[in-house]
Design a protein around this motif. Structure first.
Motif, PDB file in Angstrom:
ATOM      1  N   PRO A   1      63.161  18.422  19.118  1.00  0.00           N
ATOM      2  CA  PRO A   1      61.984  17.558  19.220  1.00  0.00           C
ATOM      3  C   PRO A   1      60.650  18.293  19.290  1.00  0.00           C
ATOM      4  N   GLN A   2      60.599  19.437  19.980  1.00  0.00           N
ATOM      5  CA  GLN A   2      59.319  20.103  20.158  1.00  0.00           C
ATOM      6  C   GLN A   2      58.950  21.048  19.017  1.00  0.00           C
ATOM      7  N   ASN A   3      59.948  21.521  18.243  1.00  0.00           N
ATOM      8  CA  ASN A   3      59.639  22.521  17.219  1.00  0.00           C
ATOM      9  C   ASN A   3      59.060  21.933  15.944  1.00  0.00           C
ATOM     10  N   VAL A   4      59.398  20.687  15.613  1.00  0.00           N
ATOM     11  CA  VAL A   4      58.748  20.071  14.450  1.00  0.00           C
ATOM     12  C   VAL A   4      57.266  19.826  14.721  1.00  0.00           C
ATOM     13  N   PRO A   5      56.884  19.223  15.855  1.00  0.00           N
ATOM     14  CA  PRO A   5      55.447  19.128  16.151  1.00  0.00           C
ATOM     15  C   PRO A   5      54.746  20.490  16.158  1.00  0.00           C
ATOM     16  N   GLU A   6      55.440  21.513  16.631  1.00  0.00           N
ATOM     17  CA  GLU A   6      54.813  22.839  16.673  1.00  0.00           C
ATOM     18  C   GLU A   6      54.447  23.330  15.277  1.00  0.00           C
ATOM     19  N   VAL A   7      55.384  23.223  14.314  1.00  0.00           N
ATOM     20  CA  VAL A   7      55.069  23.708  12.966  1.00  0.00           C
ATOM     21  C   VAL A   7      54.031  22.810  12.290  1.00  0.00           C
ATOM     22  N   VAL A   8      54.048  21.513  12.628  1.00  0.00           N
ATOM     23  CA  VAL A   8      53.026  20.603  12.083  1.00  0.00           C
ATOM     24  C   VAL A   8      51.638  21.034  12.544  1.00  0.00           C
ATOM     25  N   PHE A   9      51.480  21.299  13.828  1.00  0.00           N
ATOM     26  CA  PHE A   9      50.174  21.693  14.351  1.00  0.00           C
ATOM     27  C   PHE A   9      49.731  23.053  13.798  1.00  0.00           C
ATOM     28  N   LYS A  10      50.679  23.947  13.573  1.00  0.00           N
ATOM     29  CA  LYS A  10      50.346  25.242  12.970  1.00  0.00           C
ATOM     30  C   LYS A  10      49.836  25.051  11.542  1.00  0.00           C
ATOM     31  N   ALA A  11      50.519  24.170  10.779  1.00  0.00           N
ATOM     32  CA  ALA A  11      50.084  23.903   9.402  1.00  0.00           C
ATOM     33  C   ALA A  11      48.715  23.231   9.382  1.00  0.00           C
ATOM     34  N   LEU A  12      48.467  22.298  10.320  1.00  0.00           N
ATOM     35  CA  LEU A  12      47.169  21.639  10.405  1.00  0.00           C
ATOM     36  C   LEU A  12      46.064  22.640  10.760  1.00  0.00           C
ATOM     37  N   GLU A  13      46.377  23.560  11.653  1.00  0.00           N
ATOM     38  CA  GLU A  13      45.409  24.584  12.044  1.00  0.00           C
ATOM     39  C   GLU A  13      45.031  25.451  10.841  1.00  0.00           C
ATOM     40  N   LYS A  14      46.024  25.836  10.054  1.00  0.00           N
ATOM     41  CA  LYS A  14      45.759  26.649   8.862  1.00  0.00           C
ATOM     42  C   LYS A  14      44.922  25.877   7.848  1.00  0.00           C
ATOM     43  N   ALA A  15      45.115  24.550   7.797  1.00  0.00           N
ATOM     44  CA  ALA A  15      44.361  23.707   6.861  1.00  0.00           C
ATOM     45  C   ALA A  15      42.996  23.324   7.398  1.00  0.00           C
ATOM     46  N   ASP A  16      42.716  23.723   8.654  1.00  0.00           N
ATOM     47  CA  ASP A  16      41.477  23.318   9.328  1.00  0.00           C
ATOM     48  C   ASP A  16      41.349  21.796   9.313  1.00  0.00           C
ATOM     49  N   ALA A  17      42.470  21.128   9.621  1.00  0.00           N
ATOM     50  CA  ALA A  17      42.524  19.663   9.592  1.00  0.00           C
ATOM     51  C   ALA A  17      42.940  19.133  10.956  1.00  0.00           C
ATOM     52  N   SER A  18      42.544  17.892  11.232  1.00  0.00           N
ATOM     53  CA  SER A  18      42.940  17.211  12.460  1.00  0.00           C
ATOM     54  C   SER A  18      43.899  16.086  12.120  1.00  0.00           C
TER      55      SER A  18
END
Length: 344
Positions: free
Chosen positions: A239-256
């Motif tokens: 449960p926690q690792n999918v949100p983690e990679v999502v937030f990492k990808a969003l950070e790289k995209a400079d997106a919220s």
């Protein structure tokens, strides 16, 4: 070196003819289902191939691939690279029941009559194979090496299910294919992030064995096996690792989160998808589920869910979307995409 953006041009699916609910054999006859099994996993039914009707993993792959190529406005001669993904491995071919190699990509090149120069490739990263294939295709397109890539994910997990065990209820059969090509506008893979946690690789496996209700060497073949305590173990790290990679990808995209129009998740269970959404902080209208009707389709679940999200009007041209999921092994991945017009 000239660089190109890559865009998802089309998506199409292939399903067997026959649909099975949980109240139909063989699923209604599986012994010792734990209490709340259906409620926790969320499967209400699934499509299942019938070999007597000529249905197979490769036949579903061909149907989906032809559909994706046609909807992209291309011919099979326009495809430069074919990437195939399947967890089924054995028994995928309609020509030989026990075929392992060559893989689906080689089959598709021959059956679709693609040009001689078209390259073929297989990706096997379990349930996130489609994401890995998308990354590879996008990277090739960016360098200018290929112009049009076909990715086909096809699964017939019911053919490797031990129907004496509860885990056999979790999967369905189906295929989904996309064409990804050079972007003429702003469509592109914006960012991505991946990680692997192999510590838990024995929770879910494909093993050579005999089913418990059919002892004897003549029944030895690969069967999907879920550990007895697997559901509980999964809840400690999936449960926690999918949100983690999502937030990492969003950070790289400079997106919220506010920049994302829709999320397309892998579909392992209704409960896990809900936990991913809660961990990310999004409401139900921001993501699509297909696990109820189609069960888990392993590597085909993300492109299948993408198809229905498009069909239901959840994703439109010029949207920013996230594709994300987990795969047994265990691998996790998330991608942020800007969409153009995806035909379906």
């Amino acid at each position: 070196m000239m660089k190109y953006n890559s865009s998802i041009k089309s998506v199409a699916i292939g399903l067997p003819e026959t649909y099975y609910t949980n109240d139909m054999p063989p699923f209604s006859e599986i012994p010792n289902l734990p209490k709340n099994w259906w409620r926790n996993w969320g499967m209400e039914g699934r499509y299942m191939v019938n070999k007597e009707k000529g249905e197979s993993c490769s036949q579903l792959a061909r149907k989906a691939s032809l559909g994706a190529i046609e909807k992209a406005g291309l011919s099979t001669q326009d495809i430069d690279l074919i990437i195939g993904t399947t967890c089924t491995i054995t028994g995928w071919s309609d020509k030989e029941e026990d075929r392992i190699f060559p893989g689906i990509s080689e089959y598709l090149k021959t059956e679709l009559n693609c040009k001689h120069s078209a390259m073929t490739m297989e990706v096997n990263q379990a349930c996130i194979s489609f994401l890995v294939a998308l990354q590879i295709a996008s990277d090739y397109i960016k360098t200018g090496m290929y112009k049009n890539v076909l990715i086909c994910s096809a699964e017939t997990f019911t053919q490797i299910a031990d129907f004496s065990l509860p885990s056999s209820t979790l999967f369905g059969d189906g295929a989904a294919a996309i064409v990804i090509g050079r972007s003429e506008k702003e469509g592109k893979l914006v960012s991505s992030h991946y990680k692997s946690i192999p510590t838990y690789n024995d929770i879910a496996t494909l093993q050579w064995k005999t089913p418990t209700n059919k002892p004897g060497k003549e029944f030895i073949r690969p069967y999907f096996t879920l550990g007895e305590d697997a559901p509980t173990q999964m809840q400690t790290f999936v449960p926690q690792n999918v949100p983690e990679v999502v937030f990492k990808a969003l950070e790289k995209a400079d997106a919220s989160l506010e920049d994302i129009h829709h999320f397309v998740f892998h579909q392992p269970s209704k409960m896990l998808i809900r936990m991913w959404a809660m961990g990310i902080g999004i409401k139900k209208e921001k993501y699509t589920t297909t696990v109820e009707k189609y069960s888990c389709l392993s590597s085909a679940s993300i492109p299948m869910t993408l198809y229905f999200a498009l069909k239901n009007g959840k994703i439109k041209p010029n949207n920013t979307i996230v594709l994300a999921g987990a795969g047994i092994g265990w691998g996790f991945g998330a991608q942020v995409w800007n969409t153009e017009n995806i035909n379906y």
